[in-house]
Design an enzyme around this catalytic site. Structure first.
Site, PDB file in Angstrom:
ATOM      1  N   HIS A 186      -2.254 -27.945 -66.794  1.00 21.05           N
ATOM      2  CA  HIS A 186      -1.110 -27.681 -67.683  1.00 21.05           C
ATOM      3  C   HIS A 186      -1.158 -26.298 -68.323  1.00 21.05           C
ATOM      4  O   HIS A 186      -0.156 -25.857 -68.896  1.00 21.05           O
ATOM      5  CB  HIS A 186      -1.040 -28.719 -68.806  1.00 21.05           C
ATOM      6  CG  HIS A 186      -0.718 -30.103 -68.345  1.00 21.05           C
ATOM      7  ND1 HIS A 186       0.330 -30.369 -67.501  1.00 21.05           N
ATOM      8  CD2 HIS A 186      -1.319 -31.301 -68.606  1.00 21.05           C
ATOM      9  CE1 HIS A 186       0.364 -31.679 -67.254  1.00 21.05           C
ATOM     10  NE2 HIS A 186      -0.625 -32.257 -67.904  1.00 21.05           N
ATOM     11  N   ASP A 203      -2.386 -36.124 -60.305  1.00 17.90           N
ATOM     12  CA  ASP A 203      -2.315 -36.502 -61.718  1.00 17.90           C
ATOM     13  C   ASP A 203      -0.905 -37.010 -62.023  1.00 17.90           C
ATOM     14  O   ASP A 203       0.072 -36.541 -61.430  1.00 17.90           O
ATOM     15  CB  ASP A 203      -2.650 -35.293 -62.581  1.00 17.90           C
ATOM     16  CG  ASP A 203      -2.798 -35.608 -64.050  1.00 17.90           C
ATOM     17  OD1 ASP A 203      -3.937 -35.699 -64.521  1.00 17.90           O
ATOM     18  OD2 ASP A 203      -1.762 -35.763 -64.740  1.00 17.90           O
ATOM     19  N   HIS A 249       0.915 -36.482 -64.524  1.00 21.45           N
ATOM     20  CA  HIS A 249       1.734 -35.458 -65.175  1.00 21.45           C
ATOM     21  C   HIS A 249       1.897 -34.261 -64.242  1.00 21.45           C
ATOM     22  O   HIS A 249       0.962 -33.872 -63.547  1.00 21.45           O
ATOM     23  CB  HIS A 249       1.075 -34.995 -66.480  1.00 21.45           C
ATOM     24  CG  HIS A 249       0.833 -36.100 -67.461  1.00 21.45           C
ATOM     25  ND1 HIS A 249      -0.348 -36.823 -67.497  1.00 21.45           N
ATOM     26  CD2 HIS A 249       1.628 -36.611 -68.433  1.00 21.45           C
ATOM     27  CE1 HIS A 249      -0.266 -37.734 -68.454  1.00 21.45           C
ATOM     28  NE2 HIS A 249       0.918 -37.637 -69.030  1.00 21.45           N
ATOM     29  N   ASP A 302      -4.747 -40.774 -64.093  1.00 16.86           N
ATOM     30  CA  ASP A 302      -3.951 -41.374 -65.160  1.00 16.86           C
ATOM     31  C   ASP A 302      -2.669 -42.030 -64.654  1.00 16.86           C
ATOM     32  O   ASP A 302      -1.842 -42.478 -65.454  1.00 16.86           O
ATOM     33  CB  ASP A 302      -3.629 -40.362 -66.253  1.00 16.86           C
ATOM     34  CG  ASP A 302      -3.263 -38.993 -65.728  1.00 16.86           C
ATOM     35  OD1 ASP A 302      -3.179 -38.820 -64.498  1.00 16.86           O
ATOM     36  OD2 ASP A 302      -3.067 -38.073 -66.543  1.00 16.86           O
TER      37      ASP A 302
END
Length: 315
Positions: A126, A163, A165, A252
């Site tokens: 990120h 992931d 996200h 996740d």
């Protein structure tokens, strides 16, 4: 088959505060899981040093890199956003995390190991060029991809991020490039941080067509991931023909994880790991390095990593 585990107890010294999801216990759970599974004795654990800051400055703005160290020196509680909680040691540990990933790719390129899993923190996908986001300080995998091109002279490096996200930082730092393919599987942007990663984000300029976003509606599970992987991602990788495969391994999207709304089982993480290893064998003589990103339900994280590492050990 020689698989390396990139890990150092110093990663536990990145303290994010009580109640923060990205906590030292994540790595403790991973290491315990690998030990209980009997995998530690099969893994090579090389020494490594903090990355040269010049490598980090190649993808991050130099002023941002200095900002991270300055904020930690002045004992700030976070960098840019409360999500990115830090302690005085955090910037140094983030530099060490990058160094661990660089060591892994160097060892693979030298033929000293076949592949590696990097159990590092803080995570990186990120982090933007000039801003910390989502628990991340430095873009570990973006830096490694650039390093493989610049230092090792490769022409094509692929990154696959599973992931839950979107890999906003990785994408934005690399989306103008045609020598690095960025693939991200993530929950639909309207419903989850960082609210980027739409299908129509395909790269910019010379990099047009070298970004592939695969968003999933909340509630999707193994069958949807497998279908998209085989119908979209495998053909894209086959078309690109990478010389090295990097994996942003976030766990996740697991059904137990409360930071998102996906329903993946450990079996799906193992299945994706097998597909990725097979693609690496097909296109880049097995050269694959995976780097830990998210995963906050400790039992699910541990199981996912064990399945992932076991696949690396048995390609």
């Amino acid at each position: 088959m020689t698989t390396a585990l990139i890990y150092d107890d110093r990663f536990l010294e990145h303290k994010t505060g009580r109640g923060h999801p990205e906590r030292p216990d994540r790595l403790r759970a991973i290491m315990e899981g690998l030990n209980v599974a009997g995998l530690m004795s099969k893994l090579r654990q090389p020494d490594f040093n903090p990355a040269d800051l010049e490598l980090i400055r190649r993808v991050h703005e130099p002023s941002y890199v200095e900002h991270c160290f300055d904020e930690c020196r002045r004992r700030a509680e976070f960098i840019d956003t409360p999500d990115s909680a830090v302690c005085p040691e955090s910037a140094n540990i983030a530099q060490l995390a990058v160094g661990g990933v660089i060591e892994a790719v160097d060892l693979v390129m030298a033929g000293k190991i076949n592949n590696a899993f990097c159990a590092v923190r803080p995570p990186g996908h990120h982090a933007e060029a000039a801003e910390s986001m989502g628990f991340c300080l430095f873009g570990n995998i973006a830096i490694a991809a650039d390093y493989l091109i610049q230092h090792h002279g490769l022409d094509r490096v692929a990154i696959v991020d599973f992931d839950v996200h979107h890999s906003n930082g990785t994408q934005h730092m690399l989306e103008y490039r045609s020598d690095i393919l960025v693939v991200s599987m993530h929950q639909e942007p309207l419903t989850l941080f960082p609210h980027t990663g739409y299908i129509n984000e395909t790269g910019k300029g010379e990099g047009k067509g070298f970004t592939l976003n695969c968003p999933f509606a909340p509630g999707c599970g193994d069958s949807e991931y497998m279908e998209v992987f085989d119908s979209l991602i495998v053909p894209k990788i086959n078309e690109f023909k990478p010389q090295f495969l990097l994996v942003s391994a976030g766990f996740d999207a697991a059904v137990e994880d409360q930071l998102a709304d996906m329903n993946l089982t450990t079996a799906c993480f193992e299945w994706m790991s097998r597909r990725l290893v097979d693609l690496a064998k097909q296109h880049c003589q097995g050269k694959i390095v995976s780097v830990l990103e998210g995963g906050y339900a400790l039992d699910a994280l541990s199981r996912g990593v064990v399945a992932h590492v076991n696949t690396l050990l048995n390609p």
